[in-house]
Design an enzyme around this catalytic site. Structure first.
Site, PDB file in Angstrom:
ATOM      1  N   CYS A 260      -0.269   4.182   2.163  1.00 16.63           N
ATOM      2  CA  CYS A 260      -0.254   3.827   3.660  1.00 16.63           C
ATOM      3  C   CYS A 260       1.373   3.999   4.076  1.00 16.63           C
ATOM      4  O   CYS A 260       1.859   4.548   5.185  1.00 16.63           O
ATOM      5  CB  CYS A 260      -0.728   2.428   4.308  1.00 16.63           C
ATOM      6  SG  CYS A 260      -2.014   1.917   3.507  1.00 16.63           S
ATOM      7  N   ASP A 261       2.337   3.417   3.319  1.00 14.04           N
ATOM      8  CA  ASP A 261       3.652   3.455   3.617  1.00 14.04           C
ATOM      9  C   ASP A 261       4.660   4.203   2.963  1.00 14.04           C
ATOM     10  O   ASP A 261       5.786   4.456   3.293  1.00 14.04           O
ATOM     11  CB  ASP A 261       4.069   1.834   3.598  1.00 14.04           C
ATOM     12  CG  ASP A 261       3.492   1.065   4.530  1.00 14.04           C
ATOM     13  OD1 ASP A 261       2.577   1.470   5.546  1.00 14.04           O
ATOM     14  OD2 ASP A 261       2.970  -0.042   4.198  1.00 14.04           O
TER      15      ASP A 261
ATOM     16  N   CYS B 204       0.903  -1.343   0.089  1.00 18.62           N
ATOM     17  CA  CYS B 204      -0.078   0.017  -0.080  1.00 18.62           C
ATOM     18  C   CYS B 204       0.875   1.184   0.150  1.00 18.62           C
ATOM     19  O   CYS B 204       1.321   1.641   1.104  1.00 18.62           O
ATOM     20  CB  CYS B 204      -0.919  -0.076   1.161  1.00 18.62           C
ATOM     21  SG  CYS B 204      -1.945   1.508   1.104  1.00 18.62           S
TER      22      CYS B 204
END
Ligand SMILES: Cc1cc2nc3c(=O)[nH]c(=O)nc-3n(C[C@H](O)[C@H](O)[C@H](O)COP(=O)(O)OP(=O)(O)OC[C@H]3O[C@@H](n4cnc5c(N)ncnc54)[C@H](O)[C@@H]3O)c2cc1C
Length: 306
Positions: free
Chosen positions: A136-137, A133
């Site tokens: 997200c990261d 992701c």
């Protein structure tokens, strides 16, 4: 045991689309999600191809609007992961981690997740440089070297997103051509921060506590080399979240649910919508549309029984 007319399993675009139609048809509707609503909309930042949201809308806005719309028509939202469906006469019994529920009809809209690459180091370094992701990261890798594995729309879209953070983004793809849409292919070719390594596969991911590098094989020459990187983002195909339906409703060889045009499955009273279906185009617009059709069919199913 709590009872409902219709249970929608999954709160992504398909489930929320179904909830709007089911609630509006005055069916007592519950929607389950194991995380939070929005589904895959939570894994990327902007959407430019959903009708009516034409200015690269943040996906959280679309997700919030869909949820508010579903709740406006009375759908109850329960955060629980459904682990099985079974029949009990006219009823369906849904078992979740938190509770069990009795419903007349179910709409399954549990979507898909990214497949693992299945190489050494992937599992051990997950969350330590291995990610699925970018939204997200990505922010963890400011100024770092990033590798993206895959050649479809998601891989190229995510690579573009990661250029905001990384010093350099290298896309590794096993074929000599990307599968993605032409505009995305053109974008990666022109992007000053993106490099493409074609005809190549990742053999393993290396690092003691965090990702430090990968071993890459050129599938044409057979040459194996080591490449330093701080992060490996993997987008190599999708896996439907249908394990709990196996043996209950008909699935294809890849685990996707077989449906008719009205979204009915091989099991009476069970409908499916969105990315989990056998279909060609997996997008927000088609997921929402499936949801509407499934809810309408659930309503017809309920009406015939009364
Ligand atoms: C990186 C990326 C970029 C994309 N870009 C676009 C784009 O630009 N335009 C576009 O139209 N589409 C895009 N898509 C695709 C689009 O997001 C999907 O087609 C759409 O989200 C599918 O909706 P869905 O409701 O079928 O499934 P999902 O969005 O996957 O939602 C499924 C939901 O079910 C829940 N769930 C799963 N199992 C259970 C269970 N057992 N019990 C309870 N809940 C469960 C999950 O938590 C999830 O919330 C993109 C996808 C990705 C990953």
């Amino acid at each position: 045991m709590k009872e409902f007319d219709v249970a929608i399993i999954g709160g992504g675009p398909a489930g929320l689309g179904a909830a709007i139609y089911s609630g509006r048809a005055m069916l007592k509707t519950v929607l389950f999600d194991k995380f939070g609503t929005g589904g895959q909309l939570n894994s990327y930042e902007k959407i430019a191809n959903y009708p009516g949201f034409f200015e690269d809308t943040p996906t959280y806005k679309l997700s919030e609007s869909l949820l508010a719309h579903a709740q406006r028509f009375g759908t109850e939202i329960i955060y629980d992961e459904i682990t099985s469906i079974s029949d009990d006469g006219e009823w369906k019994i849904l078992k979740g981690f938190a509770d069990s529920y009795r419903v007349h009809a179910s709409i399954v809209a549990t979507g898909v997740r990214y497949k693992n690459l299945g190489v050494e180091g992937e599992e051990r370094l997950r969350g330590r440089g291995v990610s699925y992701c970018a939204t997200c990261d990505g922010p963890f890798f400011v100024g770092k070297n990033i590798v993206v594995v895959g050649g479809g729309d998601s891989a190229l879209q995510e690579a573009q997103h990661l250029t905001q953070f990384g010093r350099e983004v290298t896309i590794i793809h096993r074929r000599d051509e990307f599968r993605a849409y032409p505009d995305l292919r053109e974008m990666v070719q022109k992007h000053p921060k993106i490099k493409c390594l074609m005809n190549s596969t990742v053999q393993s991911i290396e690092g003691k506590d965090f990702v430090e590098g990968i071993i890459v094989k050129n599938v044409v020459t057979g040459e194996v080399s080591k490449m330093k990187t701080d992060a490996v983002f993997i987008f190599v195909g999708l896996q439907p979240n249908t394990e709990f339906l196996s043996g209950y409703a008909d699935l294809d060889d890849y685990g996707y649910v077989k449906t008719r045009e009205d979204m009915s499955t091989s099991k009476k009273g069970v409908f499916a919508a969105g990315d989990i279906r056998v279909k060609d185009v997996r997008q927000v617009i088609t997921a929402v549309s499936d949801g509407a059709i499934a809810a309408q069919s659930a309503w017809k199913y309920m009406s015939c029984r009364k």
